[in-house]
Enzyme design. Structure first.
Site, PDB file in Angstrom:
ATOM      1  N   THR A 266       0.869  -1.183   0.000  1.00  0.00           N
ATOM      2  CA  THR A 266       0.000   0.000   0.000  1.00  0.00           C
ATOM      3  C   THR A 266       0.901   1.227   0.000  1.00  0.00           C
ATOM      4  O   THR A 266       1.517   1.563   1.013  1.00  0.00           O
ATOM      5  CB  THR A 266      -0.907   0.003   1.239  1.00  0.00           C
ATOM      6  OG1 THR A 266      -1.692  -1.194   1.243  1.00  0.00           O
ATOM      7  CG2 THR A 266      -1.839   1.217   1.228  1.00  0.00           C
TER       8      THR A 266
ATOM      9  N   LYS B 191      -7.159   1.288  -2.880  1.00  0.00           N
ATOM     10  CA  LYS B 191      -6.784   0.708  -1.591  1.00  0.00           C
ATOM     11  C   LYS B 191      -6.701   1.783  -0.507  1.00  0.00           C
ATOM     12  O   LYS B 191      -7.185   1.609   0.615  1.00  0.00           O
ATOM     13  CB  LYS B 191      -5.437  -0.011  -1.720  1.00  0.00           C
ATOM     14  CG  LYS B 191      -4.856  -0.523  -0.398  1.00  0.00           C
ATOM     15  CD  LYS B 191      -5.767  -1.535   0.277  1.00  0.00           C
ATOM     16  CE  LYS B 191      -5.313  -1.885   1.695  1.00  0.00           C
ATOM     17  NZ  LYS B 191      -3.986  -2.495   1.754  1.00  0.00           N
TER      18      LYS B 191
ATOM     19  N   LYS C 210      -0.574   5.629   8.798  1.00  0.00           N
ATOM     20  CA  LYS C 210       0.181   5.815   7.560  1.00  0.00           C
ATOM     21  C   LYS C 210      -0.755   5.887   6.359  1.00  0.00           C
ATOM     22  O   LYS C 210      -0.610   6.749   5.480  1.00  0.00           O
ATOM     23  CB  LYS C 210       1.178   4.659   7.395  1.00  0.00           C
ATOM     24  CG  LYS C 210       2.022   4.709   6.127  1.00  0.00           C
ATOM     25  CD  LYS C 210       1.456   3.859   4.986  1.00  0.00           C
ATOM     26  CE  LYS C 210       1.473   2.390   5.308  1.00  0.00           C
ATOM     27  NZ  LYS C 210       1.022   1.564   4.142  1.00  0.00           N
TER      28      LYS C 210
END
Length: 292
Positions: free
Chosen positions: A91, A167, A235
């Site tokens: 990701t 995502k 994050k």
């Protein structure tokens, strides 16, 4: 198929055995090679470059910084096998994807973005949902790998950034769901209705899906052992906000979530499951409770 696998954190370690079980020859490189010793049926690589001598390479690293260090700054692509297909399952930000695309074009190597929906327990069962974008022929070639790793591959076109932005946006939505359950249960408990009783209703009616059920259960039981750490969730929210800023968009709810997640990290909750965000939210609402 001969596969190089780069990065065996909790997700990678859960994924690799399914590739082996499907009959693929898997060689693994990890920054800490000792971690790989626990995985049966694989060849341990001492050279990063050797991973790119395979038919395909799967990279599952934690963030942009790790990808930059391992894939970009190392210069490993320059000597990669020209018919190798690089599948990036991490990701990462749209910005670094653009950089990776350019590097792969220059090296003459196919690049496929394929981040996943699922925690390590889901990966272990081979039930990930895989978001795939990139060259259609390259995706078709590595589809057997996706079949071994996931229950479904979702094709999102030929631009790899589409898989990554999907995502990032989806992970942001999960944090908003956790935030909403934290706020909602703070409200119900203020009137004497227990969190468990309320969440049992809504996660079996209006919000009957895996994320609400999984994280609602954590809230109810007040247990937050990680499937996905709060630091990693933070994050991803930062990735969403940075991506929005790059297009002059504003995500007000995500800003609130980031503040609460950062508060949790500051309170040394970063290694807990990201659903502990609900605890921070409930505390801000005035509820006092310990962390199990």
């Amino acid at each position: 198929m001969n596969i190089g696998f780069i990065g065996v954190g909790s997700m990678g370690a859960a994924m690799v055995p399914n590739l082996v079980k499907a009959g693929h020859q898997v060689s693994v490189w990890n920054r800490n090679p000792d971690v790989v010793k626990a995985i049966k049926g694989v060849t341990i690589l001492t050279s990063l470059a050797a991973a790119f001598e395979n038919d395909a390479v799967i990279t599952m690293l934690s963030d942009d910084t790790a990808v930059r260090s391992v894939i970009i700054d190392s210069g490993v692509l320059a000597d990669a096998r020209k018919d190798c297909i690089h599948v990036m399952m991490a990701t990462i930000s749209p910005a670094i994807v653009e950089e990776l695309q350019e590097l792969h074009r220059n090296a003459g190597i196919a690049y496929v973005a394929a981040p996943v929906f699922g925690i390590p327990a889901v990966a272990d069962k081979g039930e990930l949902n895989i978001l795939a974008a990139g060259d259609a022929e390259a995706i078709a070639t590595v589809q057997p790998l996706f079949d071994a790793l996931g229950q479904k591959t979702w094709h999102l076109g030929d631009d790899p950034k589409h898989a990554n932005i999907a995502k990032i946006a989806a992970n942001m939505m999960i944090t908003l769901a956790i935030e909403s359950m934290g706020e909602a249960t703070a409200l119900t408990e203020s009137y004497g209705l227990k969190a468990g009783d309320f969440l049992n209703v809504v996660t079996n009616t209006l919000f009957a899906c895996s994320s609400y059920k999984r994280y609602g259960s954590n809230i109810t039981s007040n247990t937050y052992e990680p499937g996905f750490k709060l630091t990693l969730g933070l994050k991803d929210v930062n990735l969403a906000l940075d991506a929005a800023k790059a297009k002059a968009r504003v995500l007000p709810a995500a800003e609130i979530v980031r503040e609460n997640m950062q508060g949790g990290v500051d309170q040394r909750m970063g290694s807990k499951d990201w659903s502990i965000l609900a605890k921070v939210t409930r505390h801000r609402a005035g509820l006092e409770e310990g962390v199990a």
